[in-house]
Every structure is written in C-alpha cells, then in structure tokens.
Design a protein around this motif. Sequence first.
Motif, mmCIF file in Angstrom:
data_model
loop_
_atom_site.group_PDB
_atom_site.id
_atom_site.type_symbol
_atom_site.label_atom_id
_atom_site.label_comp_id
_atom_site.label_asym_id
_atom_site.label_seq_id
_atom_site.Cartn_x
_atom_site.Cartn_y
_atom_site.Cartn_z
ATOM 1 N N GLU A 98 0.989 -1.134 -0.072
ATOM 2 C CA GLU A 98 0.074 -0.054 0.007
ATOM 3 C C GLU A 98 0.946 1.397 0.020
ATOM 4 O O GLU A 98 0.847 2.281 -0.949
ATOM 5 C CB GLU A 98 -0.941 -0.084 1.315
ATOM 6 C CG GLU A 98 -2.182 -1.121 1.085
ATOM 7 C CD GLU A 98 -1.355 -2.473 1.671
ATOM 8 O OE1 GLU A 98 -0.298 -2.548 1.925
ATOM 9 O OE2 GLU A 98 -2.271 -3.362 1.346
ATOM 10 N N TYR A 99 1.760 1.368 0.927
ATOM 11 C CA TYR A 99 2.709 2.619 0.933
ATOM 12 C C TYR A 99 3.565 2.686 -0.372
ATOM 13 O O TYR A 99 3.777 3.845 -0.669
ATOM 14 C CB TYR A 99 3.700 2.350 2.215
ATOM 15 C CG TYR A 99 4.673 3.526 2.287
ATOM 16 C CD1 TYR A 99 3.918 4.883 2.825
ATOM 17 C CD2 TYR A 99 5.897 3.576 2.072
ATOM 18 C CE1 TYR A 99 4.907 5.860 2.842
ATOM 19 C CE2 TYR A 99 6.704 4.598 2.050
ATOM 20 C CZ TYR A 99 5.908 5.727 2.368
ATOM 21 O OH TYR A 99 6.881 6.927 2.590
ATOM 22 N N ALA A 100 3.880 1.561 -0.797
ATOM 23 C CA ALA A 100 4.882 1.679 -2.038
ATOM 24 C C ALA A 100 4.023 2.057 -3.162
ATOM 25 O O ALA A 100 4.730 3.208 -4.030
ATOM 26 C CB ALA A 100 5.324 0.197 -2.381
ATOM 27 N N LYS A 101 2.970 1.597 -3.303
ATOM 28 C CA LYS A 101 1.715 2.390 -4.517
ATOM 29 C C LYS A 101 1.707 3.790 -4.122
ATOM 30 O O LYS A 101 1.612 4.734 -5.206
ATOM 31 C CB LYS A 101 0.766 1.524 -4.644
ATOM 32 C CG LYS A 101 0.992 0.111 -5.242
ATOM 33 C CD LYS A 101 -0.314 -0.659 -5.441
ATOM 34 C CE LYS A 101 -0.122 -2.041 -5.755
ATOM 35 N NZ LYS A 101 -1.431 -2.714 -6.031
ATOM 36 N N TRP A 102 1.389 4.208 -3.036
ATOM 37 C CA TRP A 102 1.209 5.677 -2.590
ATOM 38 C C TRP A 102 2.457 6.276 -2.937
ATOM 39 O O TRP A 102 2.146 7.370 -3.604
ATOM 40 C CB TRP A 102 0.802 5.518 -1.220
ATOM 41 C CG TRP A 102 0.453 7.112 -0.726
ATOM 42 C CD1 TRP A 102 -0.019 8.120 -1.598
ATOM 43 C CD2 TRP A 102 0.438 7.517 0.457
ATOM 44 N NE1 TRP A 102 -0.430 9.123 -0.742
ATOM 45 C CE2 TRP A 102 -0.224 8.886 0.512
ATOM 46 C CE3 TRP A 102 0.990 7.141 1.742
ATOM 47 C CZ2 TRP A 102 -0.174 9.741 1.599
ATOM 48 C CZ3 TRP A 102 0.775 8.024 2.734
ATOM 49 C CH2 TRP A 102 0.513 9.210 2.754
ATOM 50 N N LEU A 103 3.377 5.860 -2.565
ATOM 51 C CA LEU A 103 4.736 6.903 -2.859
ATOM 52 C C LEU A 103 4.996 6.828 -4.520
ATOM 53 O O LEU A 103 5.418 7.859 -4.882
ATOM 54 C CB LEU A 103 5.922 5.913 -2.118
ATOM 55 C CG LEU A 103 7.306 6.990 -2.079
ATOM 56 C CD1 LEU A 103 7.189 8.206 -1.528
ATOM 57 C CD2 LEU A 103 8.543 6.020 -1.556
ATOM 58 N N ALA A 104 4.976 5.811 -5.097
ATOM 59 C CA ALA A 104 5.095 5.854 -6.486
ATOM 60 C C ALA A 104 4.116 6.732 -7.124
ATOM 61 O O ALA A 104 4.426 7.686 -8.056
ATOM 62 C CB ALA A 104 5.001 4.593 -7.347
ATOM 63 N N LEU A 105 2.880 6.924 -6.843
ATOM 64 C CA LEU A 105 2.031 7.864 -7.357
ATOM 65 C C LEU A 105 2.163 9.212 -6.965
ATOM 66 O O LEU A 105 2.079 10.023 -7.663
ATOM 67 C CB LEU A 105 0.382 7.354 -7.066
ATOM 68 C CG LEU A 105 -0.040 5.935 -7.834
ATOM 69 C CD1 LEU A 105 -1.225 5.673 -6.923
ATOM 70 C CD2 LEU A 105 -0.180 5.974 -9.026
#
Length: 477
Positions: free
Chosen positions: A432-439
């Motif tokens: 969840e955090y990885a996708k948030w940071l990428a976006l």
Amino acid sequence: MLIPSYLKKHSVLFSIFTGAFSLVLTNSAFNILLPNFVSMYGISTSLGGWIIALYMLAMTITMPLTSLVVDRLGRKRTYMLGIGLYGSFSIIGGLFYSYVEIVMLVRFIHGISAGLMIPLSLVLLFDCYGKESRGRVTGIWGMLLMIAPAIGPTLGGIIMEVGELRHLFWINVPFALFSIVMCAVQIKPYQPARRKSIHREGIMLLVMSIALLSLGIQLLSNPTVPMWIVYILFGLGVMTLIRFIQKENTREEPIIRYKLLRRNPIFRTVVIISVIQDSVMFGAIFVLPLLFQEVFSLSASVIGAMFIPTAICTSLFVWVGGKWMDSGKSLNFIVVGVGFIVISIMAFVFLPPSISIIVIVFFMALRGIGMGLSDMTVTTIGLNSLPEEDMHEGSALSSTIERLLSSFTVMLLAVYYDVRWQSLVQSGESIEYAKWLALKEECFVLGSLMLITLPLILFINRKKVDIVVGSENKSTV
C-alpha cells in the motif's frame, strides 16, 4: 424573430458541433467498455483492448494526412467526408455488432473520421468568425465538447446495462445525418488548392512510422509480448519517422509543413505548451484514478464521479478564458490557469489517505478551472498566429505531435509506476505504501512538468499575439 436570427448567425457552430459532439461522446463511452467486450465476445483482455486502441491508432495516422486530403477536396468536403464515414460505419456497426471483427473495423474507420474532423473543426469556425470573436467561439466550442466526455462513460454504462452495444452505434446516426445536412447547407464552399503532389513514398513512411510507434506503445504494457519485440517496433518507428522527415524537407510542398515550426516562433511555442499540457492531462487521467483507488479507497462509481467537477469547471472557464482573450487584455490569466493545474496536481503529493472527499472534489474542480483558462486559449493563439491558408496544416501538425507525445507520457508513467512500487516492496515497504509513494512521485513529476510552460506563456504574452479587438489591430508576430 430574435431566436431565428441568433440561430442563423451561429448555424455553422451548431453544424460542426453536432457531429464532433457525437464523435467524442461515443468514444468516451467505448473507453470504459473493455470488460464488456471481453465477456460479450469471449476474447482476451489484450484483444479487447484493440477495440479501443484502433480508434486512437487510426486517428493518429490520419491527422497528418488531413492537409493532403484538404488540398484535393477543400475544407468543407473533407469535413463532410469525415462525418459521412462516421455515420455510414455506425450503421454497419449497429447491424453487425455481434461480430468482433466488424466492430474493430468500425472503430478504425471512426478513428479515421476523427482524424479528418478534429483538425478541421476549429479551422472551419475560424473561417466564419473574425479574430475579434474567435476567443469566445473557441470557449463555447470547448465548453460544449467538454460535456461529451463528462456524460459519455455514464451513457456507455447505462446502454450496456439496459440495452445492447448496437444502440451505442445507432445513436450516432441521427447526429451524423443532421450534421452532414447542416454542413452542406451552412458552410461555404472552398476551392481545393491542389498545390501538393501525392508522394506515395512519403505517405507510406508516415503511416508506417506512426503505426509502428503506436503499436509499440500499445504492446509495451502487454506481458505476453517479449520486450525485444517492443524495442524493435520503437527502433523501426523512429528510423522510419526520421527518414520521412528527411524526404519531406526536400520537397517544395511537403505533406506536413514542418517549416511552420521553424519560421513562426509563436506557433512553435504554442505547440510546445500544448504538448506539455496534453501530456499532463492524459498523465493525470492515468495517475489520479489509480490514486483514488489504491490510496483513498474510493469505489469505481465514485472515482468516475470525481471527474465530473473537472469537466464542469473546464467547460465553464474555457468560455471565460475565450471572452477574456477577445477583450484584448493581458494574457496573464493563462498563467493563473497553469498555476491552478500545478496546485491541484501537486496537492495529491501531500494529502493524507484519510482526507475528506470534499477536499478531493475541490482540487479536481480547481484543475478544471485551470484547464479551462489555459488549454483552448493557447490553441487559439497558435492558430491565430498562422496565415489563413496554413491553419488546417498547423492544426493537423500540432494535433499529431500532441497525440504521439501524450501517448509516450502515459506509457512512461505506466512503466515507472510498476517498476517503482515493486522495487519499494522488495526493499521492505508495504504494498500500500509503495504504491502511494510511486503515485505521489508521478504527481510531483506532472506538476513540475506543467511549471515548464510558465516562462513560455510569458514569452507569448510579451510578443503581443495577433488578436483583433474591435477595430484595433495588434501587431502580428
């Protein structure tokens, strides 16, 4: 008595708008129907994606060839040819919608129609309205066309729930018929220039280069296609495009007049601005739905509704921007619009996942205001800087470059997103955090990219673009 005279005055606007509105409406409706195609025809997702991709591919190939068709047929007959193809193949789609091959063919022809109609739509309006009112006309035109993509996805969903795919084709027919009759009556005839020679080698190189590049873009995200095939397609596409430009630069009357970019600093600057604006716009369409789903946990229906404030505000403020442009005042309101876009996209870099939905709606509306004030106004400035006889070629050239580079932007965003969040997960971060940071990183890149246009817009403002206000004629570039 007042109403008929008003309608007569703007009959050309209504004639052109009717066909273009139906075209944009249907395409935006098709864009959400991929799951329906997969289940309806029993095909794979990748094959179903071609029903959508063929439209963009055909439109991108056709746009640069529009000037050649106009040279042979004239502006009026070329536009009517686009409407005629659109209406007649909608009938074919309505009759044979149960065959996926026919649907693909119809979508390809619809893309050709769009490639003929989109570059000419504003040019035909500019032929009928003086420069003192072109900003307002562009504003009305943009405001009306923004309604279509706002209601298209909803229309497509309703039709597939209560009816069949054939109804989505048949709904185009009365629009196309009305538009072609009105255009035949209301638009003045144009004598074909016939100054261009048909160079088959140049046409083949152009079609091959755009087809190879577009195919590479479409296959990049397909996991079943080896990457070496994608690289070969891109390499061949680039080499073919370079060869096409080299051949065309030796001709006195090329298919695409690249010299428009070299000899006209305002038009060249506007094309750069428009390419960046379109890239950011399509990039936001890719990034924001992912952000809403993965970070803010919004449902699919709510995500679709989030874009309604953007469409409404864009349609309203594109008219406001056109009116301000016609007033002859400073073009600094375009800078304000760009600033709103930057703020609205950058805000998602800092908003927490628990933010109220009202705040999201506010920033989506702010992005719409910014797009309305800047996008169509900049396009009008670029076309106004060209001689009347070069407008359709400038429009086709600009549209082709914008479509190609916008596609590359979305492609790069998709690749970066997948690679980035997966690498963060491997380094120990949660999914969840990885996708948030990428976006968030992609939102930051899009906002920063939009900032590049600010000095370019200030350059245009200092140049005193050719805008006629009343009887006052400002200096041309």
